[in-house]
Design a protein around this motif. Structure first.
Motif, short mmCIF file in Angstrom:
data_model
loop_
_atom_site.label_atom_id
_atom_site.label_comp_id
_atom_site.label_asym_id
_atom_site.label_seq_id
_atom_site.Cartn_x
_atom_site.Cartn_y
_atom_site.Cartn_z
N ARG A 165 0.83 -1.21 0.00
CA ARG A 165 0.00 0.00 0.00
C ARG A 165 0.87 1.25 0.00
NH1 ARG A 165 -5.64 -0.79 2.14
NH2 ARG A 165 -5.52 1.39 2.83
N ALA A 166 1.90 1.26 0.84
CA ALA A 166 2.79 2.44 0.92
C ALA A 166 3.52 2.65 -0.40
CB ALA A 166 3.79 2.26 2.06
N GLU A 167 3.98 1.57 -1.01
CA GLU A 167 4.69 1.69 -2.29
C GLU A 167 3.74 2.14 -3.40
OE1 GLU A 167 8.23 1.14 -3.32
OE2 GLU A 167 7.97 1.94 -1.30
N TRP A 168 2.53 1.61 -3.40
CA TRP A 168 1.55 2.01 -4.42
C TRP A 168 1.29 3.52 -4.32
CZ3 TRP A 168 -2.91 4.35 -5.76
CH2 TRP A 168 -3.56 3.94 -6.94
N GLU A 169 1.06 4.01 -3.12
CA GLU A 169 0.79 5.44 -2.95
C GLU A 169 2.00 6.29 -3.36
OE1 GLU A 169 -0.35 5.43 1.17
OE2 GLU A 169 -2.49 5.46 0.68
N PHE A 170 3.20 5.83 -3.01
CA PHE A 170 4.42 6.55 -3.38
C PHE A 170 4.56 6.65 -4.89
CE2 PHE A 170 8.93 6.15 -4.61
CZ PHE A 170 9.41 7.37 -4.14
N LYS A 171 4.36 5.52 -5.59
CA LYS A 171 4.53 5.52 -7.04
C LYS A 171 3.39 6.28 -7.73
CE LYS A 171 7.11 1.17 -6.97
NZ LYS A 171 8.40 1.67 -7.50
N HIS A 172 2.21 6.24 -7.16
CA HIS A 172 1.08 6.98 -7.72
C HIS A 172 1.36 8.48 -7.66
CE1 HIS A 172 -3.28 8.38 -7.73
NE2 HIS A 172 -3.19 7.67 -8.82
N GLU A 173 1.90 8.93 -6.55
CA GLU A 173 2.23 10.36 -6.41
C GLU A 173 3.47 10.75 -7.20
OE1 GLU A 173 0.32 12.69 -4.95
OE2 GLU A 173 -1.08 11.01 -4.81
N SER A 174 4.32 9.77 -7.54
CA SER A 174 5.57 10.06 -8.24
C SER A 174 5.41 10.10 -9.76
CB SER A 174 6.63 9.00 -7.87
OG SER A 174 6.87 9.00 -6.49
N GLY A 175 4.22 9.84 -10.26
CA GLY A 175 3.98 9.93 -11.69
C GLY A 175 4.38 8.70 -12.48
#
Length: 327
Positions: free
Chosen positions: A22-32
């Motif tokens: 979940r944390a990685e998904w959110e990070f990559k989603h915000e990172s474009g």
């Protein structure tokens, strides 16, 4: 970009997997990293017996990766076609090493339907074709049995049943605060000692279902489900599958649905919508506002049934019961 690897020598920490992905998904989603930022413009539940949950998500239709042309349910893996060994490292969420399941890779779906939409790729490096197998099913069921959040569903589309890539993968979706009709419908027993059921006579969307009542039942039920899948593949029958929670009186029970398709779908059809495991379960994504505003329970149900055909025959049911009774 970083790639997190979790190595479980003994027991698998499912809460750690849940928290990290979940944390990685959110990070990559915000990172474009994704093709687009998830932007569901509207959603609603249609009145009617199926209570279809419908979303308006134009980006999913317009910006997704083009599907591979797959011509057979049992088509071999083709290393020249797009496959998940070719994705960039920044699309990798987690690499998980276990004794039980060997290596499982979690990838972003770069054209997401929902928050945390993830591709589960068991033994990605072995380049297995898009066919359900025992270890993959066991891992998927174990995730849902052990995750804290019960908003998840895990689905699968076979070749000729909306699979985009002929490289073994399943879809993990997170859809909070929604109950789908398949999670509450009364099931008709076919072989109660095997917890093997079918959908009710009145149900127009016909499928089979296994109930998994506890962790000890995951392996035997997944073995039976693989026998069903093997039967379908041996007969060239496309199919979709879903693992979800049973949302009735008893908590902690999973339902594993398999929908055989009389009518294969060679390529994805964008008008008016595609029919894969999501739509069969009651979750429909539409790409334009006119369709969103005009579709009804009746029109969606009719279109799904037309796409599915009469997937379950009396002979199929008899053959499967014979297979189960011999084992």
């Amino acid at each position: 970009m970083r790639v997190i690897e979790l190595d479980f020598k003994n027991d698998i920490d499912y809460q750690m997997i849940e928290n990290f992905f979940r944390a990685e998904w959110e990070f990559k989603h915000e990172s474009g990293v994704f093709n687009y930022k998830l932007n569901v413009q509207k959603d609603k539940i249609l009145p009617g017996p199926h209570r279809f949950y419908v979303q308006l998500n134009p980006d999913r239709i317009a910006k997704r990766r083009g599907p591979e042309a797959i011509k057979s349910v049992t088509e071999s893996f083709n290393p020249e076609s797009f496959n998940f060994t070719k994705v960039a490292d920044d699309e990798i969420l987690l690499k998980i090493e276990t004794k039980t399941f060997e290596r499982v890779t979690l990838l972003i779906n770069n054209s997401p339907l929902t928050e945390f939409h993830t591709l589960i790729c068991p033994n990605l490096e072995k380049c297995l074709p898009q066919r359900l197998n025992l270890k993959g099913l066991e891992f998927a069921a174990s995730l849902l049995m052990n995750f804290n959040d019960t908003s998840y569903r895990i689905g699968y589309n076979s070749p000729l049943a909306l699979a985009s890539v002929n490289h073994f993968h399943m879809h993990l979706l997170c859809i909070p605060s929604k109950t789908f009709y398949v999670e509450t419908m009364k099931l008709v027993p076919l072989c109660e000692k095997r917890e093997f059921y079918r959908t009710p006579d009145a149900e127009t969307i016909k499928g089979f279902c296994f109930r998994i009542t506890n962790s000890a039942e995951i392996t035997p039920k997944c073995i039976d489900a693989c026998k069903l899948v093997d039967y379908l593949c041996d007969h060239g029958i496309a199919h979709n599958a879903l693992i979800t929670y049973e949302r009735v009186a008893t908590a902690g029970v999973l339902r594993l649905f398999v929908w055989p398709r009389e009518k294969p779908r060679m390529n994805k059809n964008l008008a008016p919508f595609n029919v894969g495991f999501c739509e069969l379960a009651g979750y429909v994504t539409l790409g334009n506002e006119e369709l969103f505003e005009t579709h009804t329970e009746e029109s969606i149900s009719k279109f799904i049934c037309d796409e599915l055909g009469n997937g379950i025959t009396e002979k199929m049911t008899t053959d499967l019961l014979e297979i189960f009774n011999k084992s």
